[in-house]
Design a protein around this motif. Sequence first.
Motif, PDB file in Angstrom:
ATOM      1  N   UNK A 225       0.825  -1.213   0.000  1.00 47.34           N
ATOM      2  CA  UNK A 225       0.000   0.000   0.000  1.00 47.34           C
ATOM      3  C   UNK A 225       0.861   1.266   0.000  1.00 47.34           C
ATOM      4  N   UNK A 226       2.025   1.207   0.627  1.00 44.35           N
ATOM      5  CA  UNK A 226       2.936   2.352   0.630  1.00 44.35           C
ATOM      6  C   UNK A 226       3.438   2.645  -0.792  1.00 44.35           C
ATOM      7  N   UNK A 227       3.815   1.562  -1.510  1.00 44.37           N
ATOM      8  CA  UNK A 227       4.233   1.741  -2.908  1.00 44.37           C
ATOM      9  C   UNK A 227       3.080   2.286  -3.746  1.00 44.37           C
ATOM     10  N   UNK A 228       1.858   1.734  -3.530  1.00 42.83           N
ATOM     11  CA  UNK A 228       0.695   2.180  -4.300  1.00 42.83           C
ATOM     12  C   UNK A 228       0.411   3.665  -4.052  1.00 42.83           C
ATOM     13  N   UNK A 229       0.572   4.098  -2.786  1.00 36.91           N
ATOM     14  CA  UNK A 229       0.301   5.496  -2.447  1.00 36.91           C
ATOM     15  C   UNK A 229       1.235   6.432  -3.217  1.00 36.91           C
ATOM     16  N   UNK A 230       2.527   6.052  -3.298  1.00 33.98           N
ATOM     17  CA  UNK A 230       3.487   6.873  -4.044  1.00 33.98           C
ATOM     18  C   UNK A 230       3.119   6.930  -5.530  1.00 33.98           C
ATOM     19  N   UNK A 231       2.738   5.762  -6.076  1.00 38.44           N
ATOM     20  CA  UNK A 231       2.347   5.718  -7.488  1.00 38.44           C
ATOM     21  C   UNK A 231       1.082   6.531  -7.727  1.00 38.44           C
ATOM     22  N   UNK A 232       0.131   6.474  -6.778  1.00 39.14           N
ATOM     23  CA  UNK A 232      -1.143   7.178  -6.920  1.00 39.14           C
ATOM     24  C   UNK A 232      -0.922   8.685  -7.046  1.00 39.14           C
ATOM     25  N   UNK A 233      -0.006   9.220  -6.235  1.00 39.14           N
ATOM     26  CA  UNK A 233       0.276  10.663  -6.290  1.00 39.14           C
ATOM     27  C   UNK A 233       0.761  11.078  -7.683  1.00 39.14           C
ATOM     28  N   UNK A 234       1.603  10.222  -8.285  1.00 39.83           N
ATOM     29  CA  UNK A 234       2.147  10.550  -9.607  1.00 39.83           C
ATOM     30  C   UNK A 234       1.064  10.472 -10.674  1.00 39.83           C
ATOM     31  N   UNK A 235       0.281   9.366 -10.678  1.00 38.89           N
ATOM     32  CA  UNK A 235      -0.740   9.189 -11.714  1.00 38.89           C
ATOM     33  C   UNK A 235      -1.817  10.280 -11.626  1.00 38.89           C
ATOM     34  N   UNK A 236      -2.158  10.693 -10.399  1.00 45.50           N
ATOM     35  CA  UNK A 236      -3.152  11.762 -10.262  1.00 45.50           C
ATOM     36  C   UNK A 236      -2.585  13.088 -10.775  1.00 45.50           C
ATOM     37  N   UNK A 237      -1.299  13.322 -10.502  1.00 48.58           N
ATOM     38  CA  UNK A 237      -0.657  14.542 -10.983  1.00 48.58           C
ATOM     39  C   UNK A 237      -0.601  14.557 -12.516  1.00 48.58           C
ATOM     40  N   UNK A 238      -0.327  13.376 -13.116  1.00 48.41           N
ATOM     41  CA  UNK A 238      -0.235  13.268 -14.567  1.00 48.41           C
ATOM     42  C   UNK A 238      -1.602  13.122 -15.230  1.00 48.41           C
ATOM     43  N   UNK A 239      -2.682  12.964 -14.422  1.00 56.13           N
ATOM     44  CA  UNK A 239      -4.050  12.769 -14.929  1.00 56.13           C
ATOM     45  C   UNK A 239      -4.116  11.578 -15.875  1.00 56.13           C
ATOM     46  N   UNK A 240      -3.491  10.477 -15.444  1.00 52.71           N
ATOM     47  CA  UNK A 240      -3.380   9.261 -16.245  1.00 52.71           C
ATOM     48  C   UNK A 240      -4.523   8.317 -15.872  1.00 52.71           C
ATOM     49  N   UNK A 241      -5.712   8.510 -16.484  1.00 53.46           N
ATOM     50  CA  UNK A 241      -6.914   7.764 -16.102  1.00 53.46           C
ATOM     51  C   UNK A 241      -6.757   6.262 -16.290  1.00 53.46           C
ATOM     52  N   UNK A 242      -6.119   5.852 -17.372  1.00 55.41           N
ATOM     53  CA  UNK A 242      -5.962   4.423 -17.632  1.00 55.41           C
ATOM     54  C   UNK A 242      -5.174   3.745 -16.502  1.00 55.41           C
ATOM     55  N   UNK A 243      -4.052   4.348 -16.136  1.00 56.89           N
ATOM     56  CA  UNK A 243      -3.221   3.770 -15.079  1.00 56.89           C
ATOM     57  C   UNK A 243      -3.903   3.862 -13.719  1.00 56.89           C
ATOM     58  N   UNK A 244      -4.690   4.922 -13.504  1.00 57.07           N
ATOM     59  CA  UNK A 244      -5.420   5.037 -12.234  1.00 57.07           C
ATOM     60  C   UNK A 244      -6.440   3.914 -12.096  1.00 57.07           C
ATOM     61  N   UNK A 245      -7.073   3.508 -13.205  1.00 53.80           N
ATOM     62  CA  UNK A 245      -8.009   2.388 -13.151  1.00 53.80           C
ATOM     63  C   UNK A 245      -7.322   1.113 -12.708  1.00 53.80           C
ATOM     64  N   UNK A 246      -6.112   0.860 -13.241  1.00 48.18           N
ATOM     65  CA  UNK A 246      -5.345  -0.329 -12.858  1.00 48.18           C
ATOM     66  C   UNK A 246      -4.899  -0.242 -11.400  1.00 48.18           C
ATOM     67  N   UNK A 247      -4.382   0.939 -11.028  1.00 42.83           N
ATOM     68  CA  UNK A 247      -3.818   1.097  -9.692  1.00 42.83           C
ATOM     69  C   UNK A 247      -4.881   0.934  -8.611  1.00 42.83           C
ATOM     70  N   UNK A 248      -6.073   1.514  -8.830  1.00 42.51           N
ATOM     71  CA  UNK A 248      -7.125   1.363  -7.820  1.00 42.51           C
ATOM     72  C   UNK A 248      -7.566  -0.092  -7.683  1.00 42.51           C
TER      73      UNK A 248
END
Length: 673
Positions: A225-248
């Motif tokens: 979850x710690x790794x996911x949280x770091x990735x989530x911050x980046x994908x939200x900043x980049x507005x990467x909807x496709x990757x956000x779907x996978x990450x969630x």
Amino acid sequence: MIKRKLNTGIACLLFIFSVGLIYAQNDRVKDLLQQLEVATHDSTRVYANKQLGYFYQHSNQEKAINYFNDGVIAAKRSNDSLQLANLFYSIGYTYSVKQELPNAIKNYLDAARIYEKLKDDWRLVNTYMGISNLYISDEDVDKQAQYLDYAEDLVLKGNDSVQLGNFYSHKGVIYDQRKSYDSAIVYLKKSLKIAQQIKNKNSIAAALTNLGLTYKHIGNTDAALNFYKQALNIFEEEKNDFSLGILYNNIASAHAQKQDYKSGEEAFNKSIDYANIVGSQQILLQDYKDLATMYGKKPDYKKQAEFLEKYYSLKDSLFTAEKENQFSQLESDYIIEKKDLELEAQQLDIEKKQIQNTIYIILFSFSVVILGLLLFYYKRSRKKNNLLQSQNQLIIEQKNTLETTLSDLKATQSQLIQSEKMASLGELTAGIAHEIQNPLNFVNNFSEVSNELIDEMNEELNKGEFEEAKAISKDIKQNLEKINHHGKRADAIVKGMLQHSRNNSGEKENVDLNKLSDEFLRLAYHGLRAKDKSFNATLETNFDPKLGAIEVVSQEIGRVILNLFTNAFYAVNEKHASVASSDYKPTVSVTTKRLKNSITIAIKDNGNGIPKNVVDKIFEPFFTTKPTGKGTGLGLSMSYDIIKAHNGQLDVKTKTGEFTEFKITLPIKTKKS
């Protein structure tokens, strides 16, 4: 039968960052559609269709594939093998997003065949990793490893950091699927380190997500979850909807593993929302399956049954026996084709050796005949024999001389090609050096004078002559102001050159073409003077003060203007060297003008002009009137294509022995605020 068990989290992320995602604004789409509407060259159609396909790749796959297919038609018509392969690759990826795997692998393999023929190892590696990624969706680890092995040697010798990071990610995923988690973590951390070194945010987030998956698999959900949280911050900043779907989806699975069903349910819902936004059936399939698993553990059998029904319904629509057989058959055809090509190459090698042997036999037979004749004449006359031996020695010496000459010519050819590549860079560098040297000379001179004035001021202070010291201090202040002025001037020159030479992304921006033309006029002139100090020319400028800034790709238009100025100075220098009259004054002029719906830039020289019999060929690739080694014939062809891509026009007027004038016409389109 291939097992159809998806592993969405790892599979999609790896592939996304091997090809990149393109998010554009509506204005960009309108601009591309306008380019298609007025396109007169297939190269422009290929470019516009490919960019439109990228735009719709994650939102409307059918529309993206239609644009890519239109690009394929244009690429075939223009015999552009590289662009054809790139389009097949993009179609393959788009089908993988749709989870139409047979169509995906068919197009990937079509791309691979062309890249192999072109010996384009870099793109071939991306294709192999894309195919490997398809088998991640099937959990066929052996197939993944097979295509990754195809890519490994090419990756390691290619020395491309982005591609190497992708390769390590794939390697880590394979170890993860084989449950060799320690090895998986080693390779995934290598991938993360490379991504951090090159500062690629999406690649960093991908590596973090894959590490999170592996830590989840070993039961360390807190670390995951710690790794996911770091990735989530980046994908939200980049507005990467496709990757956000996978990450969630991955975040939800981790919460479910901790039996935090409420948090898991919230994350699954977010994943489903993003999957619907980007139209990814693959993400939805994984969400339905994981939700059914979570509700079975909760337990909530009604919800479990609901999502199992959704899962199997969607799965049945995506995967059928016919598709599986087609998937396997496509790969078999490719492997058989590769084997056939290898056998064909072996057969050609055998035939080549047979021909060589035949030639050797003929040469041997001929040598025997010659030897017999020589022996015959030797018996008849030693004098004639000596003459034949001398002639034979002369032939050998001439042969050796020719071989040495051929070797020297090949070496010279390589040097000329390299020199041609560096020529334009050298001219530009020489011009920049001259522009910077002038303000630096002022800075050095005023610094020396100021230093002497300080000594004088100290002497006056020691004498008690304070008024005189104050007067000297005013001179020092004026000198410092001049130093500051010329320092800022040098700084402005450097910043201006960096602005024109930066790695442009191809996006249009508002550019002052008066300023751009003036800068490149001086740079081209000083570039030629750096090679020939005796050369002088009159520079004439007639800039329309109402020209204003227009929206263009500054680096590309600058390249066109510099090329035209360089040709102009070359023309007047050649004429100056050929005429004996002292009345001839080399002159290069530039005139800008703003019309109602367009602007023009006219670059004129009073050189020898262009002969009538070749003027219609000057925009053709590789055609040049310059002597061998002084031009590639690509400058005007490239300039013509750049202006056409801006919906503009490049025309030429010339009169033999008197002048040549190139006129650039560009449409006016101010950038929206």
